[in-house]
Design an enzyme around this catalytic site. Sequence first.
Site, PDB file in Angstrom:
ATOM      1  N   THR A 170      31.180  44.511  52.738  1.00  0.00           N
ATOM      2  CA  THR A 170      29.733  44.256  52.854  1.00  0.00           C
ATOM      3  C   THR A 170      29.420  44.002  54.330  1.00  0.00           C
ATOM      4  OG1 THR A 170      29.743  43.261  50.664  1.00  0.00           O
ATOM      5  CG2 THR A 170      27.799  42.853  52.007  1.00  0.00           C
TER       6      THR A 170
ATOM      7  N   LYS B  58      35.982  39.004  42.824  1.00  0.00           N
ATOM      8  CA  LYS B  58      35.733  40.104  41.872  1.00  0.00           C
ATOM      9  C   LYS B  58      37.000  40.935  41.660  1.00  0.00           C
ATOM     10  CE  LYS B  58      34.517  43.424  39.433  1.00  0.00           C
ATOM     11  NZ  LYS B  58      34.391  43.254  37.994  1.00  0.00           N
TER      12      LYS B  58
ATOM     13  N   ARG C 213      44.036  40.152  35.359  1.00  0.00           N
ATOM     14  CA  ARG C 213      44.222  40.693  34.003  1.00  0.00           C
ATOM     15  C   ARG C 213      45.352  41.726  34.000  1.00  0.00           C
ATOM     16  NH1 ARG C 213      40.441  39.451  30.366  1.00  0.00           N
ATOM     17  NH2 ARG C 213      40.586  41.385  29.174  1.00  0.00           N
TER      18      ARG C 213
ATOM     19  N   ARG D  65      46.341  25.216  28.534  1.00  0.00           N
ATOM     20  CA  ARG D  65      46.270  25.818  29.875  1.00  0.00           C
ATOM     21  C   ARG D  65      47.005  27.161  29.948  1.00  0.00           C
ATOM     22  NH1 ARG D  65      46.832  20.494  30.454  1.00  0.00           N
ATOM     23  NH2 ARG D  65      49.085  20.569  30.758  1.00  0.00           N
TER      24      ARG D  65
ATOM     25  N   GLY E  98      43.783  50.850  30.630  1.00  0.00           N
ATOM     26  CA  GLY E  98      42.853  51.950  30.858  1.00  0.00           C
ATOM     27  C   GLY E  98      41.568  51.503  31.524  1.00  0.00           C
TER      28      GLY E  98
ATOM     29  N   CYS F 217      38.170  49.844  35.869  1.00  0.00           N
ATOM     30  CA  CYS F 217      38.178  48.599  36.642  1.00  0.00           C
ATOM     31  C   CYS F 217      39.581  48.047  36.884  1.00  0.00           C
ATOM     32  CB  CYS F 217      37.297  47.565  35.939  1.00  0.00           C
ATOM     33  SG  CYS F 217      35.567  48.044  36.008  1.00  0.00           S
TER      34      CYS F 217
ATOM     35  N   ARG G 160      37.989  58.395  28.853  1.00  0.00           N
ATOM     36  CA  ARG G 160      38.251  59.135  30.099  1.00  0.00           C
ATOM     37  C   ARG G 160      39.452  58.599  30.881  1.00  0.00           C
ATOM     38  NH1 ARG G 160      32.996  58.322  32.904  1.00  0.00           N
ATOM     39  NH2 ARG G 160      33.462  56.349  31.915  1.00  0.00           N
TER      40      ARG G 160
END
Length: 432
Positions: A135, A215, A222, A255, A266, A269, A337
């Site tokens: 940015t 982000k 994950r 926790r 897949g 992201c 996709r």
Amino acid sequence: MNQDNIRVAVFGLGFVGLPLALSFALRGCKVYGVDVNEELVEEINSGVTYHHESYRGEGIREILRRELDAGRFRATTRPQEAMASCDNIIITVGLPVSDGVPYTGHLEECVRSVAASLKKGDLVVVRGTLVPGMTRGLVLPLLETSGLKAGEDFNLAYSSERIAEGKAFEEFENMPGLVSGYDRGAALRSRELLSVVTKAELTVASSFEVVETAKVVENVSRDVNIAFVNELARFTKAMDIDIFEVIALANTHKRVNLLTPGPGVGGYCIPNALHYLTPRAGELGVELALMGTARQVNENMPAHVVSLVMKNLKVPPAAARVAVLGIAMKDYSSDARCSPAHRIINLLERAGVEVRAYDPAVPSMYHFTVDSLEDALGGAHGAVLLARQDGMEFTDLEFFVRLMNSVEPFVIDAKNMLGGVESPPGLTVEGL
Ligand SMILES: NC(=O)c1ccc[n+]([C@@H]2O[C@H](COP(=O)([O-])OP(=O)(O)OC[C@H]3O[C@@H](n4cnc5c(N)ncnc54)[C@H](O)[C@@H]3O)[C@@H](O)[C@H]2O)c1
């Protein structure tokens, strides 16, 4: 803020941009959607979209048509048309990744087109996922080619996008968000704008870089968590204990939050996330070994699934037929996709196996897809279960035995879709 007076130009009308633009419109704002894809803009202006989104029981097509009819939303390919009447600009154009390298061309072109029509008093909010530092390092200098200065003439903010496809409207409204600005005024103005749509908390952070990094890290975390349980699944299998029971038990600890193993990761992201960190890490001389290993573990999962198929096949691959059930990128998605199913099917086909795949939620027809579960399973030597879908719940495994080839049929259950269902004699069921 009187929402009827708010005018917003949303750049990029993809999975994020279109539902975001409509989210502002259905709250009374006057919204332009800007995209370079002429066919897409034409389609949207005629009330057509293929996105699978809904809000409070109403489908996105109905929302789109109503907002078009009410004159609150219009799509255009002309940035100047949109920006002439809007002082709030939201950029949802991102960085596609090819061979591990993020491509900045679309974003640069988009920011240049915003700069060309930028006015004093405008707010520009970047919402795509960026390489941390972009940015300030890329967007800001391009906007300032307009001759206007951030902080003096216009406001610049970065606010990460966290929605999941299929839940966009609900998550724009209820997912807590993060905002950052060139200065505090820009961050607060951006928070005020976004709060028209978002009821959940919008936290103002100290810099663009922390929000950009948070982000990317949300997705990398994950990826790492899934790689961890994918690796753990090999250990529990060797121990002959149930990985899903282990995870459920471990997660009773307040926790601990282990995700579930699967045939690979897949979507756009999560698999891309690490590739947004590595350019900066390289420049800074920082090694991201653990994250790189995790990515590799997940990348290797399709090959692992195929090795399980090969181990169970009792006929040569060139004489074998395998049913692949569930080809979506994740459970209950209609999007195939960027799905690990493609890699699995490709590896099977390269080995000579005939593949018949079925997914009731995926409309796309590939050369390997068939129209029913029966067509996929009929005569198959093995079946591979890759994604859950409504209408594809299995409580009776006799069904598999009846349809499949009688020579020692097997099922590779990559998602524990058959967990707790007893296997009939003659059917081998194997997890990851
Ligand atoms: N899809 C998701 O669920 C999701 C979730 C969180 C974050 N994100 C991030 O949000 C961003 C957008 O993702 P998406 O899925 O909507 O992408 P997308 O590919 O669906 O949409 C991008 C749109 O931008 C348009 N575009 C390209 N160049 C343009 C330009 N110069 N001017 C105007 N429009 C232009 C494209 O034609 C396309 O319609 C990405 O950074 C992505 O990583 C996406």
